[in-house]
Enzyme design. Sequence first.
Site, mmCIF file in Angstrom:
data_model
loop_
_atom_site.group_PDB
_atom_site.id
_atom_site.type_symbol
_atom_site.label_atom_id
_atom_site.label_comp_id
_atom_site.label_asym_id
_atom_site.label_seq_id
_atom_site.Cartn_x
_atom_site.Cartn_y
_atom_site.Cartn_z
ATOM 1 N N SER A 15 -1.216 -6.360 1.518
ATOM 2 C CA SER A 15 -2.800 -6.723 1.235
ATOM 3 C C SER A 15 -3.154 -5.867 -0.071
ATOM 4 O O SER A 15 -3.152 -4.537 0.212
ATOM 5 C CB SER A 15 -3.657 -6.672 2.205
ATOM 6 O OG SER A 15 -4.953 -6.771 1.954
ATOM 7 N N SER A 17 -6.520 -5.862 -0.552
ATOM 8 C CA SER A 17 -7.991 -5.852 -0.448
ATOM 9 C C SER A 17 -8.291 -4.109 -0.231
ATOM 10 O O SER A 17 -9.327 -3.998 -0.842
ATOM 11 C CB SER A 17 -8.273 -6.121 1.030
ATOM 12 O OG SER A 17 -8.040 -7.589 0.917
ATOM 13 N N LYS A 66 -7.382 -15.654 11.568
ATOM 14 C CA LYS A 66 -8.513 -16.204 11.281
ATOM 15 C C LYS A 66 -9.211 -16.882 12.329
ATOM 16 O O LYS A 66 -10.407 -16.975 12.219
ATOM 17 C CB LYS A 66 -8.478 -16.863 10.097
ATOM 18 C CG LYS A 66 -8.281 -15.915 8.861
ATOM 19 C CD LYS A 66 -8.412 -16.780 7.290
ATOM 20 C CE LYS A 66 -7.928 -15.803 6.502
ATOM 21 N NZ LYS A 66 -8.177 -16.338 4.827
ATOM 22 N N ASN A 87 -12.979 -14.689 7.989
ATOM 23 C CA ASN A 87 -12.365 -13.629 7.378
ATOM 24 C C ASN A 87 -13.358 -12.390 7.268
ATOM 25 O O ASN A 87 -12.646 -11.410 6.545
ATOM 26 C CB ASN A 87 -11.764 -14.466 5.840
ATOM 27 C CG ASN A 87 -13.097 -14.250 4.948
ATOM 28 O OD1 ASN A 87 -14.205 -14.410 5.348
ATOM 29 N ND2 ASN A 87 -12.622 -14.118 3.546
ATOM 30 N N ARG A 152 1.033 -33.571 4.779
ATOM 31 C CA ARG A 152 2.234 -33.688 5.182
ATOM 32 C C ARG A 152 1.999 -34.313 6.422
ATOM 33 O O ARG A 152 2.712 -35.721 6.654
ATOM 34 C CB ARG A 152 3.110 -32.605 5.171
ATOM 35 C CG ARG A 152 4.514 -32.933 5.476
ATOM 36 C CD ARG A 152 5.320 -31.551 5.790
ATOM 37 N NE ARG A 152 4.737 -30.532 6.552
ATOM 38 C CZ ARG A 152 5.093 -29.316 6.735
ATOM 39 N NH1 ARG A 152 6.285 -28.868 5.979
ATOM 40 N NH2 ARG A 152 4.716 -28.589 7.554
ATOM 41 N N THR A 153 1.239 -33.932 7.373
ATOM 42 C CA THR A 153 0.856 -34.721 8.385
ATOM 43 C C THR A 153 -0.196 -35.350 8.560
ATOM 44 O O THR A 153 -1.305 -34.897 8.566
ATOM 45 C CB THR A 153 0.998 -33.624 9.899
ATOM 46 O OG1 THR A 153 2.146 -32.842 9.712
ATOM 47 C CG2 THR A 153 0.939 -34.193 11.096
ATOM 48 N N MET A 213 -4.092 -21.613 -3.980
ATOM 49 C CA MET A 213 -4.861 -20.548 -3.361
ATOM 50 C C MET A 213 -4.001 -19.302 -3.191
ATOM 51 O O MET A 213 -4.456 -18.217 -2.790
ATOM 52 C CB MET A 213 -5.409 -21.202 -2.250
ATOM 53 C CG MET A 213 -6.535 -21.756 -2.477
ATOM 54 S SD MET A 213 -7.348 -22.732 -1.027
ATOM 55 C CE MET A 213 -7.586 -21.551 0.267
ATOM 56 N N TYR A 215 -1.507 -16.223 -4.386
ATOM 57 C CA TYR A 215 -1.220 -15.459 -5.318
ATOM 58 C C TYR A 215 0.112 -14.497 -5.102
ATOM 59 O O TYR A 215 0.458 -14.196 -4.212
ATOM 60 C CB TYR A 215 -2.561 -14.412 -5.409
ATOM 61 C CG TYR A 215 -2.276 -13.265 -6.225
ATOM 62 C CD1 TYR A 215 -2.003 -13.375 -7.572
ATOM 63 C CD2 TYR A 215 -2.288 -11.882 -5.527
ATOM 64 C CE1 TYR A 215 -1.631 -12.058 -8.279
ATOM 65 C CE2 TYR A 215 -1.764 -10.699 -6.571
ATOM 66 C CZ TYR A 215 -1.596 -10.818 -7.757
ATOM 67 O OH TYR A 215 -1.259 -9.781 -8.203
ATOM 68 N N GLY A 236 -4.249 -17.643 -7.089
ATOM 69 C CA GLY A 236 -5.468 -17.302 -6.037
ATOM 70 C C GLY A 236 -5.939 -15.895 -6.349
ATOM 71 O O GLY A 236 -6.521 -15.427 -5.306
HETATM 72 P P1 ATR Z 1 -3.344 -21.968 7.012
HETATM 73 O O1 ATR Z 1 -4.300 -21.311 7.921
HETATM 74 O O2 ATR Z 1 -2.843 -21.291 5.740
HETATM 75 O O3 ATR Z 1 -4.176 -23.532 6.348
HETATM 76 P P2 ATR Z 1 -1.706 -23.742 8.672
HETATM 77 O O4 ATR Z 1 -3.171 -23.868 9.441
HETATM 78 O O5 ATR Z 1 -0.694 -23.305 9.635
HETATM 79 O O6 ATR Z 1 -2.013 -22.482 7.809
HETATM 80 O O7 ATR Z 1 -1.580 -24.871 7.737
HETATM 81 C C1 ATR Z 1 -0.601 -24.776 6.864
HETATM 82 C C2 ATR Z 1 -0.699 -26.158 5.948
HETATM 83 O O8 ATR Z 1 0.334 -26.426 4.918
HETATM 84 C C3 ATR Z 1 -0.690 -27.582 6.651
HETATM 85 O O9 ATR Z 1 -1.595 -28.483 6.043
HETATM 86 C C4 ATR Z 1 0.747 -28.132 6.576
HETATM 87 O O10 ATR Z 1 1.055 -29.254 6.606
HETATM 88 P P3 ATR Z 1 1.136 -29.954 7.935
HETATM 89 O O11 ATR Z 1 -0.081 -30.313 8.928
HETATM 90 O O12 ATR Z 1 1.965 -31.299 7.829
HETATM 91 O O13 ATR Z 1 2.068 -29.007 8.739
HETATM 92 C C5 ATR Z 1 1.034 -27.414 5.038
HETATM 93 N N1 ATR Z 1 2.345 -27.292 4.742
HETATM 94 C C6 ATR Z 1 3.043 -26.160 4.890
HETATM 95 N N2 ATR Z 1 4.542 -26.051 4.491
HETATM 96 C C7 ATR Z 1 4.331 -27.104 3.733
HETATM 97 C C8 ATR Z 1 5.419 -27.979 2.708
HETATM 98 N N3 ATR Z 1 6.638 -27.385 2.745
HETATM 99 N N4 ATR Z 1 5.017 -29.147 2.188
HETATM 100 C C9 ATR Z 1 3.912 -29.487 2.603
HETATM 101 N N5 ATR Z 1 2.894 -28.951 3.263
HETATM 102 C C10 ATR Z 1 3.237 -27.918 3.705
#
Ligand code: ATR
Length: 269
Positions: A15, A17, A66, A87, A152-153, A213, A215, A236
């Site tokens: 980090s 920070s 978080k 945060n 993705r989901t 977002m 970096y 980021g």
């Molecule tokens: P954060 O707190 O960083 O947002 P998270 O709550 O685990 O972490 O969310 C990760 C996000 O990145 C989700 O939107 C995830 O998509 P899913 O909801 O489908 O899991 C997305 N993500 C992670 N890896 C990905 C990939 N290889 N391609 C597309 N989306 C991805």
Amino acid sequence: MTDRYCVIGNPIAHSKSPIIHAAFAAQTGQDLTYQHELAPLGGFDAHVHGLMAAGVRGANVTVPFKLDAARLATRLSARAQAAGAVNTLSFQDGDIVGDNTDGAGLVADIVRNAGVDLLGARVLLLGAGGAARGVVLPILEAGAAGVVVANRTRATADAMVAAFADARVTACEYADVDAVFDVVVNATSASLAGELVPVPPVAFGAGTLAYDMMYAAAPTPFMVFAASHGAQVRDGLGMLVEQAAEAFAVWRGVRPDTAPMFSLLRQSA
Ligand code: ATR
């Protein structure tokens, strides 16, 4: 007496920070120290209580804590409540006050540092996790015309959009993106794994700001892809600096100048 602050995460040694807050303290003449705190997975609450007992005044919170911080807080700011994540913690007479400066940091970096007006902007937000949820309200408050959430989901995007209950916030599939956007924000964790989010090239044009977002020393796959389709790209780092400045202001009531931070951090990358 020197006030103590820290950033809690796991892992945390990477980090930046502590560098940022030490520079802010020197610049504003605030008497404080700021250090890394590695909390064990599953041990966030006990770690925070230990810091409070030791007289620490506040803490930034990063991955993966978080949501734990939001749960542990005895009071939440409106923006932390909207984000469902915290945060920035302030320890005040036994109270744990939770705030979230990530969204404000993103908007400050886009508007002030990148010089991109969000007023009337059409924003495509990639991802529907905690990072994405935290930036929706600040983007709307900056005047964006709409935020389209692609994930993705699909069900996670739909649930997030339903929680905002605002006609300006809608969900879609990556494959259904069929228009150019003013701003595309990558709030997924795909870049962490070196993976590319499957966003169609049509989203990017010469007038698009593509913002990751995350970096890192090298441009992320998302940035490389967006740049190859004509977009202006940004990582980021600025968000990191601006969220820190906002947290510093929450704790100390003084807003540091962020401009000198950029060259300092690029050098230490
Ligand atoms: P954060 O707190 O960083 O947002 P998270 O709550 O685990 O972490 O969310 C990760 C996000 O990145 C989700 O939107 C995830 O998509 P899913 O909801 O489908 O899991 C997305 N993500 C992670 N890896 C990905 C990939 N290889 N391609 C597309 N989306 C991805």
